[in-house]
Design a protein around this motif. Structure first.
Motif, short mmCIF file in Angstrom:
data_model
loop_
_atom_site.label_atom_id
_atom_site.label_comp_id
_atom_site.label_asym_id
_atom_site.label_seq_id
_atom_site.Cartn_x
_atom_site.Cartn_y
_atom_site.Cartn_z
N LEU A 74 -0.24 15.54 -25.66
CA LEU A 74 -0.45 15.97 -27.04
C LEU A 74 0.06 14.92 -28.01
N TYR A 75 1.21 14.34 -27.69
CA TYR A 75 1.76 13.30 -28.57
C TYR A 75 0.76 12.15 -28.70
N LEU A 76 0.19 11.74 -27.58
CA LEU A 76 -0.77 10.64 -27.62
C LEU A 76 -2.04 11.03 -28.37
N MET A 77 -2.42 12.28 -28.26
CA MET A 77 -3.65 12.71 -28.95
C MET A 77 -3.48 12.70 -30.45
N MET A 78 -2.25 12.79 -30.92
CA MET A 78 -2.02 12.77 -32.36
C MET A 78 -1.84 11.36 -32.90
N ARG A 79 -1.96 10.35 -32.04
CA ARG A 79 -1.86 8.95 -32.50
C ARG A 79 -3.16 8.51 -33.13
N LEU A 98 -5.66 8.29 -27.63
CA LEU A 98 -6.22 9.64 -27.61
C LEU A 98 -6.80 9.97 -26.23
#
Lengths: 136, 111, 760
Positions: free
Chosen positions: B17-22, B28
């Motif tokens: 999730l953290y990476l998807m919000m980058r 993503l």
């Protein structure tokens, strides 16, 4: 990206992997294995070959184009599903038949055909994607 | 053993999730891959865990079956792995296209 | 019947093709609705012998979804109107739109609409009725917006769609409530236990919702405004949808559900009040209009009000009157709309102040107009007369307050009679010269209206012909056997006196028509303006809310999504979770811990990676870790699949990502912190959920069944594989289709890119 070690390894490994995949596919109904895994393993084999010898070689060593494999796989699975319809059973009902002489009795059924279709589709999908990505 | 896999699922989710919000498509998609794995572990754990015996029935059917792993979540996950691969590959090519077309893989403005 | 309805729908493409040819060829299309009319008419014989025609097709039996149709008296009357008038409209439309480049589309939409409308009146299931109901709304949207280049057309079509679509949602809600109370949605079953609904606490909301659906569809006050607006449609559409069929769907719904929901004051009073108000208000507005079609549209609104009023009276006499009035109205209003279309076609205007002396130019049309007007005024020998007598009779018998009702009905009828004269008599028989450039009309144009008008005369002068069918229909509304007494001569009595009074009023008002038009006040109560204002407010609100939520940044969408999903799941978890006991969960072995550690390290590495390649490697590491985990816990199939898939993923990643190697960790520190907190919160939640469901006492009934059945039924010992290729093979078929679609998508994307490169 290619070295002679990789090339040799790939050429040796490729047929072994495909053989292993067929083994997985056939025994899938009774032991770990099945169409998905078999398809992925075959795909890995050809991707390996692609790394070693290039896309052209990989395409050439595949008897049909992955694009056709995609459609025919779906068609095979669909056929397995439709066969029972012709004998008046619901769609996708499994049909079984005993083949061969009594001593080496082999039980063959539409689920195996269905699994073959699944395997074709998986190979087709993976190879269509990778080949066209690499060629792009 | 459930606890440790539950934590693994949680970590995979958090990282995904953290990476998807980058802001970058690369991140993503890697996040998407992590979440796919996390989901599979989550389903696997939810079904209850058994060591050793796979859901394969021995050739000579015994009187009472040994406890074996639950096949239903396994069937679900097997499908999910392959679908997850398809989705990942598709989004990768999409990212590839966006990158080629816009010359950047910043997702700000990619709507 | 299923076949007939589906065939009508399937014929739409053929209609598009044939309809696009010359008018003569397009006329051939009328053979299909004509055949349907004959079919329904011959089915009447079965009905008159006391039978019912049913047709039941199991659609998705495992979900309890069936297509079942049922033809009784009420359905038959509607079905005959739909197919009979449909036949005439196909012919009329073929000639009216002759030479129009889009005429094929008209016929196709018309066929689709006809199928939907037949579905509404023939289905015996409330949910299927809702589906067809919405289909009529959708096809009528296409028909009203036929001239889609015109802004006014589009607006009218959208308005009709929104108003009737909202009503459709009310119908769906009512159906859900009804099924919750009774456990069934089939109308025959509902009929058998009607007391259950009327005494239930949900009765009030059900009634409100059903009436809301009916009132919006049938253009009742205060939703009436969409119908005059829908006059933007080509005249054949108005003649079909807005006089005989779609607008009567609401009436049908109320009539159909009267035996289920009716018989109470709560049901009848709103019908009487709203119906009465609409009857008077519509008629009053109608005589003020100068556009021929708008006169007819408002008079239709008024007639629909009368129908609801009659259904609300609740007596057998009123039900009979409603059915006869329904048919009478379809005959004369369908004819008058078509007459208006012919006049418009021949003269180029619909302004009744300019139309005069067309009798010589359009002799057949003027005859049709005259006959239809006579029926609408209520002259003896017409079905309009019979209907009016019955209406007065029912009004006089109304127990609650005949003294308020009867004068209202008389005034309403008189005003409607004036409308009939304005549309069917005035343009032809007012002395004066026809407008410049008027021309004659072809037979294909006057055939439809003349047939309908003559039918009205036939039904009126030989009432014995139809009384059997009308009795059946009235019985279906009443829920018990009703004998309709239709006669040419009802005897000297109060109804006849009222009829005479009406005729006198019509004559007086028609003579003073210019005065009536000039003195009219108020012209409009502003509901249409209210509606557009409401839409504008909605636009304004969404204009304010939209941009902040849609800031065209993928990261912020992800944030919104993660945050809201996390919050919802978290709240749900907090409200329902019990304390998880960790006993028995802590049995850990060292190598398992090591593998879990590998996965976690991979995940963290992927987050912190500076280059793409590192990130891909980390992802792969955690993926292999997951595969090992599967292997440890009895899932060799999963392990193999995961290994292979992970390898291939890495390969594809490498091919795509060598082009953009850098990972930009450019976000601001605070943003990163915020995202990290949200992500960790969600992660904790996932852990808790996993623990929760892992410790729940679950039954393994399904798994045991599969274990039991795999070797015996499916000849396989690997249960996972048996599930995939046999027990749930249909799901797998769907899945490989998804895979193929993904592959096709990838190839398409790459080919587009290649084409762009070559082109650019």
């Amino acid at each position: 990206m290619s070295s002679s070690i990789l090339r040799t390894a790939a050429r040796v490994l490729m047929p072994l992997l495909v053989l292993f995949a067929v083994f997985l596919l056939v025994r899938g109904h009774n032991d770990p294995g099945g169409g998905f895994v078999a398809g992925l393993v075959i795909a890995v084999a050809f991707v390996l070959l692609m790394f070693a010898d290039g896309v052209e070689a990989a395409r050439r060593s595949l008897p049909v184009s992955p694009w056709h494999l995609l459609g025919s796989g779906l068609l095979v699975a669909l056929t397995a599903g439709l066969m029972p319809v012709f004998v008046g059973r619901p769609f996708l009902t499994a049909l079984w038949a005993h083949l061969g002489p009594e001593r080496w009795d082999v039980l063959v059924g539409t689920p195996l055909l269905f699994d073959i279709g699944v395997c074709f589709v998986v190979v087709g999908v993976v190879l269509t994607m990778t080949f066209s990505l690499v060629e792009d | 053993m459930e606890l440790q896999l539950a934590i693994v699922a949680g970590v995979l989710y958090a990282a995904g999730l953290y990476l998807m919000m980058r802001r970058q498509l690369v991140q993503l998609i890697i996040g998407l891959g992590l979440i796919t794995n996390g989901t599979n572990v989550l389903i696997f754990t939810s079904g209850g865990l058994t060591r050793t015996n796979p859901p394969v029935i021995p050739e000579e059917m015994p009187e009472t079956l040994e406890p074996f792993a639950d096949p239903v979540p396994q069937a679900l996950i097997l499908t999910a792995i392959v679908i997850g691969f398809g989705v990942l590959a598709f989004s990768l090519v999409l990212a590839h296209r966006v990158h080629k077309a816009s010359g950047s893989d910043d997702v700000r403005g990619a709507s | 019947m299923t076949t007939l309805i589906l065939a009508t729908l399937a014929l739409a493409p053929l209609a598009a093709w044939l309809g696009g040819r010359s008018a003569k060829v397009a006329t051939l299309l009328a053979l299909w609705p004509l055949g349907l009319t004959v079919w329904f008419a011959s089915a009447l014989r079965i009905l008159l012998q006391g039978g019912v025609v049913t047709d039941h097709v199991a659609w998705i039996p495992s979900l309890g979804l069936n297509l079942s149709f049922r033809l009784d008296g009420l359905s038959a009357v509607f079905a005959l109107m739909i197919t009979g008038i449909g036949t005439l409209i196909v012919v009329y439309g073929a000639h009216y739109l002759d030479g129009h480049p889009e005429r094929g589309r008209f016929q196709a939409s018309l066929f689709a609409f006809m199928a939907a409308m037949l579905g509404v009146v023939l289905t015996d299931n409330l949910f299927t009725l809702f589906v067809f109901w919405e289909l009529t709304g959708f096809t009528s949207f296409l028909l009203i917006g036929f001239d889609h280049e015109k802004e006014s057309s589009r607006r009218a079509a959208t308005q009709a769609l929104i108003v009737t679509g909202a009503g459709g949602l009310a119908l769906l809600a009512a159906a859900v409530l009804i099924s919750q109370v009774t456990g069934t949605l089939t109308i025959p079953e509902l009929l058998s236990d009607r007391g259950l609904l009327t005494n239930h606490a949900s009765y009030l909301p059900i009634v409100v919702l059903v009436l809301l659906a009916a009132f919006t569809k049938s253009a009742q006050f205060p939703f009436h405004f969409w119908l005059p607006g829908a006059m933007a449609a080509p005249t054949p559409v108005s003649a079909y949808l807005h006089s005989a069929t779609m607008v009567k769907a609401g009436v049908y719904l109320v009539a159909r559900l009267t035996p289920v929901l009716g018989g109470t004051l709560l049901w009848e009073l709103p019908l009487v009040i709203i119906g009465g108000l609409t009857m008077l208000g519509g008629a009053y507005r109608a005589v003020q209009e100068t556009d021929l079609k708008r006169v007819l549209a408002y008079s239709t609104v008024s007639a629909l009000g009368t129908l609801f009023l009659l259904l609300g009276l609740g007596s057998e006499a009123a039900f009979t009157a409603a059915i006869v009035y329904l048919v009478a109205h379809a005959c004369y209003k369908g004819a008058l709309f078509q007459v208006a279309g012919v006049v418009d076609h021949a003269t180029g205007t619909r302004d009744i102040r300019r139309l005069a002396g067309l009798r010589a130019l359009l002799p057949q049309t003027s005859l049709a107009g005259l006959l239809a007007a006579a029926s609408m005024v209520g002259l003896p020998l017409t079905i309009g007369f019979v209907a009016k007598e019955l209406v007065y009779e029912a009004g006089l018998k109304y127990a609650l307050s005949p003294f308020a009702l009867v004068p209202a009905v008389v005034v309403g009828s008189a005003l409607l009679g004036v409308c009939g004269l304005l549309a069917g008599f005035g343009p032809f028989f007012t002395p004066g010269a026809p407008p410049e450039g008027s021309h004659r009309a072809s037979a294909g144009l006057w055939f439809g209206p003349l047939t309908l008008a003559v039918l009205g005369l036939l039904f009126g002068s030989a009432p014995g012909l139809t009384s059997g069918v009308f009795s059946l229909a009235a019985s279906a509304v009443a829920g018990r056997s009703v004998e309709a007494h239709l006669a040419l001569w009802h005897g000297l009595g109060l109804p006849l006196g009222l009829s005479a009074l009406t005729l006198l009023l019509v004559a007086l008002l028609y003579r003073a028509r210019k005065l009536v038009r000039a003195r009219a006040w108020p012209r409009s109560l502003g509901f249409e303006r209210g509606f557009t204002g409401f839409l504008r407010i909605m636009d304004f609100i969404s204009g304010r809310i939209g941009p902040p939520l849609q800031e065209s940044s993928l990261a912020s969408y992800a944030l919104t999504f993660v945050l809201s999903a996390g919050t919802l799941v978290g709240v749900g978890y907090y409200l329902t979770a019990e304390r998880v006991s960790l006993d028995g969960l802590l049995d850990v072995r060292a190598y398992e811990l090591a593998i879990s550690g590998l996965i976690i390290l991979g995940a963290i590495g992927a987050v912190r990676a500076r280059t793409t390649m590192t990130a891909v490697l980390c992802l792969g590491t955690s993926g292999y870790g997951v595969a090992l985990t599967f292997l440890l816990f009895g899932a060799p199939d999963l392990a193999m699949t995961q290994f292979a898939a992970e390898t291939l993923t890495a390969v594809i990643f490498v091919f795509v990502f060598w082009q953009f190697p850098r990972v930009d960790q450019a976000s601001a520190r605070l943003v990163k912190l915020r995202d990290a907190i949200i992500a960790c919160g969600c992660g904790v939640l996932v852990t808790l959920l996993a623990l929760d469901s892992a410790t729940l006492p679950t039954t393994r009934r399904l798994s045991d069944f599969y274990a039991e059945a795999a070797p015996s039924l499916a000849h396989g010992r690997n249960i996972v594989n048996v599930i995939l290729v046999d027990f749930r093979a249909f799901d797998t078929l769907g899945e490989i289709t998804v895979l193929v679609t993904a592959a096709v998508g990838v190839v398409a994307l790459l080919r587009i890119a290649a084409a762009e490169r070559q082109g650019g």
